[in-house]
Motif scaffolding. Structure first.
Motif, PDB file in Angstrom:
ATOM      1  N   ALA A 157       0.841  -1.208   0.000  1.00  0.00           N
ATOM      2  CA  ALA A 157       0.000   0.000   0.000  1.00  0.00           C
ATOM      3  C   ALA A 157       0.875   1.256   0.000  1.00  0.00           C
ATOM      4  O   ALA A 157       0.560   2.244  -0.680  1.00  0.00           O
ATOM      5  CB  ALA A 157      -0.921  -0.011   1.221  1.00  0.00           C
ATOM      6  N   ASP A 158       1.997   1.222   0.726  1.00  0.00           N
ATOM      7  CA  ASP A 158       2.913   2.381   0.740  1.00  0.00           C
ATOM      8  C   ASP A 158       3.439   2.650  -0.667  1.00  0.00           C
ATOM      9  O   ASP A 158       3.544   3.801  -1.097  1.00  0.00           O
ATOM     10  CB  ASP A 158       4.109   2.127   1.673  1.00  0.00           C
ATOM     11  N   ARG A 159       3.750   1.573  -1.404  1.00  0.00           N
ATOM     12  CA  ARG A 159       4.254   1.749  -2.779  1.00  0.00           C
ATOM     13  C   ARG A 159       3.157   2.278  -3.690  1.00  0.00           C
ATOM     14  O   ARG A 159       3.398   3.130  -4.547  1.00  0.00           O
ATOM     15  CB  ARG A 159       4.810   0.420  -3.312  1.00  0.00           C
ATOM     16  N   ILE A 160       1.950   1.785  -3.484  1.00  0.00           N
ATOM     17  CA  ILE A 160       0.838   2.213  -4.341  1.00  0.00           C
ATOM     18  C   ILE A 160       0.556   3.704  -4.175  1.00  0.00           C
ATOM     19  O   ILE A 160       0.302   4.421  -5.139  1.00  0.00           O
ATOM     20  CB  ILE A 160      -0.424   1.367  -4.025  1.00  0.00           C
ATOM     21  N   LYS A 161       0.624   4.194  -2.940  1.00  0.00           N
ATOM     22  CA  LYS A 161       0.238   5.595  -2.664  1.00  0.00           C
ATOM     23  C   LYS A 161       1.368   6.587  -2.902  1.00  0.00           C
ATOM     24  O   LYS A 161       1.150   7.800  -2.870  1.00  0.00           O
ATOM     25  CB  LYS A 161      -0.162   5.731  -1.191  1.00  0.00           C
ATOM     26  N   ALA A 162       2.606   6.081  -3.096  1.00  0.00           N
ATOM     27  CA  ALA A 162       3.779   6.965  -3.096  1.00  0.00           C
ATOM     28  C   ALA A 162       3.758   7.991  -4.221  1.00  0.00           C
ATOM     29  O   ALA A 162       3.183   7.773  -5.281  1.00  0.00           O
ATOM     30  CB  ALA A 162       5.041   6.118  -3.189  1.00  0.00           C
ATOM     31  N   GLY A 163       4.390   9.138  -3.949  1.00  0.00           N
ATOM     32  CA  GLY A 163       4.532  10.190  -4.948  1.00  0.00           C
ATOM     33  C   GLY A 163       5.992  10.337  -5.370  1.00  0.00           C
ATOM     34  O   GLY A 163       6.876   9.672  -4.810  1.00  0.00           O
ATOM     35  N   PRO A 164       6.274  11.229  -6.366  1.00  0.00           N
ATOM     36  CA  PRO A 164       7.613  11.382  -6.934  1.00  0.00           C
ATOM     37  C   PRO A 164       8.701  11.649  -5.884  1.00  0.00           C
ATOM     38  O   PRO A 164       8.421  12.206  -4.826  1.00  0.00           O
ATOM     39  CB  PRO A 164       7.461  12.609  -7.840  1.00  0.00           C
ATOM     40  N   SER A 165       9.914  11.241  -6.224  1.00  0.00           N
ATOM     41  CA  SER A 165      11.114  11.465  -5.416  1.00  0.00           C
ATOM     42  C   SER A 165      11.026  10.864  -4.019  1.00  0.00           C
ATOM     43  O   SER A 165      11.581  11.417  -3.067  1.00  0.00           O
ATOM     44  CB  SER A 165      11.434  12.970  -5.306  1.00  0.00           C
ATOM     45  N   THR A 166      10.311   9.768  -3.863  1.00  0.00           N
ATOM     46  CA  THR A 166      10.333   9.026  -2.598  1.00  0.00           C
ATOM     47  C   THR A 166      10.799   7.611  -2.913  1.00  0.00           C
ATOM     48  O   THR A 166      10.718   7.163  -4.057  1.00  0.00           O
ATOM     49  CB  THR A 166       8.934   8.953  -1.946  1.00  0.00           C
ATOM     50  N   LYS A 167      11.267   6.918  -1.873  1.00  0.00           N
ATOM     51  CA  LYS A 167      11.848   5.585  -2.139  1.00  0.00           C
ATOM     52  C   LYS A 167      10.791   4.573  -2.592  1.00  0.00           C
ATOM     53  O   LYS A 167      11.099   3.625  -3.293  1.00  0.00           O
ATOM     54  CB  LYS A 167      12.630   5.077  -0.918  1.00  0.00           C
ATOM     55  N   ASP A 168       9.547   4.777  -2.181  1.00  0.00           N
ATOM     56  CA  ASP A 168       8.495   3.821  -2.533  1.00  0.00           C
ATOM     57  C   ASP A 168       7.888   4.053  -3.918  1.00  0.00           C
ATOM     58  O   ASP A 168       7.127   3.232  -4.423  1.00  0.00           O
ATOM     59  CB  ASP A 168       7.353   3.880  -1.497  1.00  0.00           C
ATOM     60  N   VAL A 176      -1.200   2.094 -10.698  1.00  0.00           N
ATOM     61  CA  VAL A 176      -2.459   2.115  -9.927  1.00  0.00           C
ATOM     62  C   VAL A 176      -3.069   3.520  -9.954  1.00  0.00           C
ATOM     63  O   VAL A 176      -4.283   3.682 -10.126  1.00  0.00           O
ATOM     64  CB  VAL A 176      -2.235   1.617  -8.481  1.00  0.00           C
ATOM     65  N   GLN A 177      -2.224   4.535  -9.815  1.00  0.00           N
ATOM     66  CA  GLN A 177      -2.745   5.910  -9.792  1.00  0.00           C
ATOM     67  C   GLN A 177      -3.264   6.368 -11.165  1.00  0.00           C
ATOM     68  O   GLN A 177      -4.020   7.325 -11.247  1.00  0.00           O
ATOM     69  CB  GLN A 177      -1.669   6.875  -9.271  1.00  0.00           C
ATOM     70  N   TYR A 178      -2.848   5.695 -12.211  1.00  0.00           N
ATOM     71  CA  TYR A 178      -3.369   6.026 -13.542  1.00  0.00           C
ATOM     72  C   TYR A 178      -4.862   5.670 -13.630  1.00  0.00           C
ATOM     73  O   TYR A 178      -5.656   6.395 -14.215  1.00  0.00           O
ATOM     74  CB  TYR A 178      -2.585   5.253 -14.608  1.00  0.00           C
TER      75      TYR A 178
END
Ligand code: SAM
Length: 286
Positions: A157-168, A176-178
């Motif tokens: 879930a952390d990877r799914i929600k992550a935004g640019p320039s973060t490790k996830d 998923v966000q598309y």
């Protein structure tokens, strides 16, 4: 009546049928009625909904879904669980139980009665070994689901929600966000399952977009660009894309597209937002 969501009822069913949870099928059965109710609340199902449940297991969540939904289609891969489910769910006449691997199902055919309902929703405590393939299978099918409410590992879930320039941040976040807007509704500790999983879990709800806020003219290209960019995430975007086998682009073509996007030549893929990736794909398409 929903009566399976507690340790003693689940233990009794396992003992009666001589069943052991199968690790190879990711079997971790929910034994907390409160969590089961909250999953149903999060998915906001009602009598006008057709629900697809993936992996009913012993039927604890299915019971609640059958009580609330118009119809439930439950797909379980493990044939040993079918006689169990036939007993635990015998009181419901709005259920179709299917012994199949969800990844081999033709969703259009499986859910062909969907247009008789107000909406079609997916609800599942997913087998963790195939979380990502199942989510991508559902999203890429383009079946018009209203929402997908799933129990998954917290890390995913952390990877799914992550935004640019973060490790996830990576291909999974962007894919998923598309298609959808992800929201974490609930944290669930290992003590709510038999056997206990080795990781923390969350209930994630994906609200599927009817109209996507970001859309690329060539979606195939968009996803190949995304995969190419994160394939070697430490490299610059230019170097990641020029070496990626799935793309046939020269260094000059990529550099020129990045310039048109208004980014520096040294930009890395992980710095781009979803809409910038879509813009890059559109520049390369035109
Ligand atoms: N829904 C039950 C619950 O909450 O207690 C069981 C959830 S358990 C985490 C995952 C379930 O998915 C298991 O029953 C497992 O056998 C089933 N499963 C695993 N792989 C599957 C697949 N490819 N297709 C359908 N079901 C699958």
């Amino acid at each position: 009546m929903a009566d399976l969501g507690n340790p003693s009822a689940t233990g009794a069913v396992l003992e009666k049928y001589g069943i052991r949870a199968q690790k190879k099928y990711g079997q971790n059965f929910l034994i907390d009625q409160n969590i089961l109710e909250k999953i149903a609340q999060t998915s906001q199902i009602g009598k006008d909904d057709l629900v697809l449940e993936i992996g009913p297991g012993l039927g604890a969540l299915t019971q609640i879904l059958c009580e609330r939904a118009g119809r439930v289609i439950a797909v379980e891969i493990d044939k040993k669980l079918i006689p169990v489910l036939e007993e635990t769910l015998s009181g419901y006449d709005n259920l179709s139980l299917i012994n199949e691997d969800i990844l081999k199902c033709d969703l259009k055919d499986l859910l062909k009665e969907g247009d008789r309902y107000g909406s079609v929703k997916v609800v599942a405590n997913l087998p963790y070994y195939i979380t990502t393939p199942v989510l991508m299978f559902l999203l890429e099918s383009r079946y018009p689901f209203e929402s997908v409410t799933v129990m998954i590992q917290k890390e995913v879930a952390d990877r799914i929600k992550a935004g640019p320039s973060t490790k996830d941040y990576g291909s999974l976040s962007l894919a998923v966000q598309y298609y959808s807007q992800p929201v974490v509704a609930l944290q669930v500790p290992p003590s709510c399952f038999i056997p206990r999983p080795g990781v923390g879990s969350v209930v994630l709800k994906l609200g599927i977009y009817r109209e996507k806020p970001v859309e690329a003219k060539d979606e195939e290209l968009l996803f190949r660009l995304i995969r190419g960019s994160f394939n070697q995430r430490r490299k610059t975007l230019v170097n990641g894309l020029k070496n990626y086998a799935g793309l046939d682009l020269s260094k000059e073509q990529i550099e020129s597209a990045i310039e048109k996007l208004g980014k520096k030549p040294s930009v890395r893929g992980e710095e781009l937002t979803l809409s910038e990736f879509a813009e890059l794909a559109d520049i390369l398409t035109s």
